[in-house]
Design a protein around this motif. Sequence first.
Motif, PDB file in Angstrom:
ATOM      1  N   SER A 134     -12.273  -2.716  -2.546  1.00 18.48           N
ATOM      2  CA  SER A 134     -12.508  -2.665  -1.101  1.00 18.48           C
ATOM      3  C   SER A 134     -11.341  -3.251  -0.322  1.00 18.48           C
ATOM      4  N   GLN A 135     -10.451  -3.940  -1.011  1.00 18.70           N
ATOM      5  CA  GLN A 135      -9.240  -4.480  -0.376  1.00 18.70           C
ATOM      6  C   GLN A 135      -8.117  -3.455  -0.362  1.00 18.70           C
ATOM      7  N   ALA A 136      -8.275  -2.422  -1.216  1.00 21.15           N
ATOM      8  CA  ALA A 136      -7.111  -1.589  -1.548  1.00 21.15           C
ATOM      9  C   ALA A 136      -6.928  -0.415  -0.596  1.00 21.15           C
ATOM     10  N   ASP A 137      -5.677  -0.059  -0.376  1.00 17.65           N
ATOM     11  CA  ASP A 137      -5.354   1.168   0.355  1.00 17.65           C
ATOM     12  C   ASP A 137      -5.393   2.356  -0.597  1.00 17.65           C
ATOM     13  N   TYR A 138      -5.005   2.121  -1.856  1.00 22.29           N
ATOM     14  CA  TYR A 138      -5.039   3.163  -2.889  1.00 22.29           C
ATOM     15  C   TYR A 138      -5.826   2.618  -4.079  1.00 22.29           C
ATOM     16  N   ARG A 139      -6.880   3.351  -4.466  1.00 23.59           N
ATOM     17  CA  ARG A 139      -7.733   2.895  -5.572  1.00 23.59           C
ATOM     18  C   ARG A 139      -7.523   3.815  -6.757  1.00 23.59           C
ATOM     19  N   VAL A 140      -7.142   3.250  -7.880  1.00 16.02           N
ATOM     20  CA  VAL A 140      -6.974   4.049  -9.090  1.00 16.02           C
ATOM     21  C   VAL A 140      -8.051   3.584 -10.067  1.00 16.02           C
ATOM     22  N   ALA A 193      -1.012  -8.762   2.361  1.00 16.16           N
ATOM     23  CA  ALA A 193      -0.055  -7.802   1.791  1.00 16.16           C
ATOM     24  C   ALA A 193      -0.087  -6.510   2.599  1.00 16.16           C
ATOM     25  N   GLY A 194       1.036  -5.783   2.575  1.00 18.64           N
ATOM     26  CA  GLY A 194       1.117  -4.539   3.331  1.00 18.64           C
ATOM     27  C   GLY A 194       0.231  -3.470   2.721  1.00 18.64           C
ATOM     28  N   ILE A 195       0.738  -2.839   1.682  1.00 17.46           N
ATOM     29  CA  ILE A 195      -0.038  -1.801   0.998  1.00 17.46           C
ATOM     30  C   ILE A 195      -0.565  -2.381  -0.304  1.00 17.46           C
ATOM     31  N   VAL A 196      -1.852  -2.182  -0.540  1.00 11.04           N
ATOM     32  CA  VAL A 196      -2.463  -2.700  -1.767  1.00 11.04           C
ATOM     33  C   VAL A 196      -2.917  -1.531  -2.635  1.00 11.04           C
ATOM     34  N   VAL A 197      -2.461  -1.546  -3.882  1.00 10.70           N
ATOM     35  CA  VAL A 197      -2.889  -0.542  -4.862  1.00 10.70           C
ATOM     36  C   VAL A 197      -3.716  -1.272  -5.913  1.00 10.70           C
ATOM     37  N   ALA A 198      -4.939  -0.827  -6.138  1.00 15.25           N
ATOM     38  CA  ALA A 198      -5.778  -1.459  -7.168  1.00 15.25           C
ATOM     39  C   ALA A 198      -5.948  -0.505  -8.338  1.00 15.25           C
ATOM     40  N   ILE A 199      -5.631  -0.999  -9.519  1.00 18.11           N
ATOM     41  CA  ILE A 199      -5.857  -0.209 -10.738  1.00 18.11           C
ATOM     42  C   ILE A 199      -6.949  -0.935 -11.510  1.00 18.11           C
ATOM     43  N   ASN A 200      -8.110  -0.322 -11.590  1.00 21.20           N
ATOM     44  CA  ASN A 200      -9.239  -1.009 -12.213  1.00 21.20           C
ATOM     45  C   ASN A 200     -10.202   0.028 -12.789  1.00 21.20           C
ATOM     46  N   SER A 201     -10.719  -0.249 -13.966  1.00 15.18           N
ATOM     47  CA  SER A 201     -11.657   0.705 -14.578  1.00 15.18           C
ATOM     48  C   SER A 201     -13.031   0.657 -13.910  1.00 15.18           C
ATOM     49  N   ASP A 202     -13.275  -0.406 -13.112  1.00 16.50           N
ATOM     50  CA  ASP A 202     -14.574  -0.543 -12.445  1.00 16.50           C
ATOM     51  C   ASP A 202     -14.439  -0.133 -10.975  1.00 16.50           C
TER      52      ASP A 202
END
Length: 320
Positions: free
Chosen positions: A295-301, A279-288
């Motif tokens: 570690s895969q994400a470009d943007y970590r929420v 995938a191009g841009i990866v955004v991860a939304i995770n409470s952990d």
Amino acid sequence: MSDHGDVVVHSEQDEFALELLAAGRPLADSLGAAMTGFVAGSGGLERARGLITHGADAALLLAVDESSTDLDHTLAALEQVARERHPGVILIAATGRGTELAARLAQRLGVGCAGDCTALSMIGGKLHIERTILGRFLCRQIIESRPAIATVQPRRFTAPDASPDRQGPVARIEAARPAPRLRVLGVRLREAGGVRIDKSEVVVAVGRGLRSREDLAMIEDLARALGGVVGASRPLTDDLRWLPPEAKVGLSGVTVRPRLYVACGISGQIEHNVGMREAGIVVAINSDPNAPMMSQADYRVVADLYEVVPALTRALDGLS
Ligand SMILES: Cc1cc2nc3c(=O)[nH]c(=O)nc-3n(C[C@H](O)[C@H](O)[C@H](O)COP(=O)(O)OP(=O)(O)OC[C@H]3O[C@@H](n4cnc5c(N)ncnc54)[C@H](O)[C@@H]3O)c2cc1C
């Protein structure tokens, strides 16, 4: 034909056949050989010419009427091609049908076959491949036999652009149709069908962080606001069945290459990540904060998806 034999590519699905042309070209160039597309089934001549305009040097066409493109017939024709033309490499797209075809062809010819390859190269006249095994190991193999048969993971390669002026010969293959050993009673569209996460530029994927089926509406809203579709991790498709199997991203699901992948409440186990790592841009939304998806994400929420997802949707709706 070079001493090493040509590279033959085949898929029953035209989009994957075009991708195989991209995978096969460096191999053919390295062998000093031609690349030939093999086509079976209805609209064959037009599809064969399509392969040539996209980069094949020539095409082979199994001359059949529309109703007789059964797998056994295609297999018999490919076997004939292999025995008469001695190709060096045969690439087949790793669809369900392609996987069976490649395995049975290799068995008939008594040659090596590697499945689900993600990278291919020709070194010293031998086909070297890479594939993921057991979900987490990258395995490199050399196929020693000729022809070397490999199935190639769909969407690993980008189809070459067409050059409408490109010309090449189309030869017809006359292969006898074997007596059928299976009888198809009927084919109908699965009711759950319709979700094509592999076609979308934006995938909003959801995992076990979602607490109830009703909450899916929240994810669908975000997907709508982003102009995308909803994908899922395995627990949501296979265990809970909140989403159809077509929505599953990963090793046992679909490989996606969207421009934007939003992972909501997905831990990011390797079996999931192999399906979205392109995938191009990866955004991860995770409470952990330590979830592997981070570690895969470009943007970590690092937050509760129940707060972030509706807020994102509101913000996007406010922009339009
Ligand atoms: C042979 C095999 C094949 C497989 N194939 C696939 C496959 O194709 N695709 C696939 O997805 N899996 C596949 N799996 C399963 C895979 O190993 C994982 O079990 C699965 O991906 C986990 O799904 P999940 O991330 O949704 O769930 P979990 O691992 O349970 O993760 C849930 C995540 O949600 C987060 N979370 C919880 N609550 C919230 C909240 N309120 N807000 C934000 N975050 C929250 C948690 O921190 C956690 O990181 C396969 C397994 C095997 C053995």
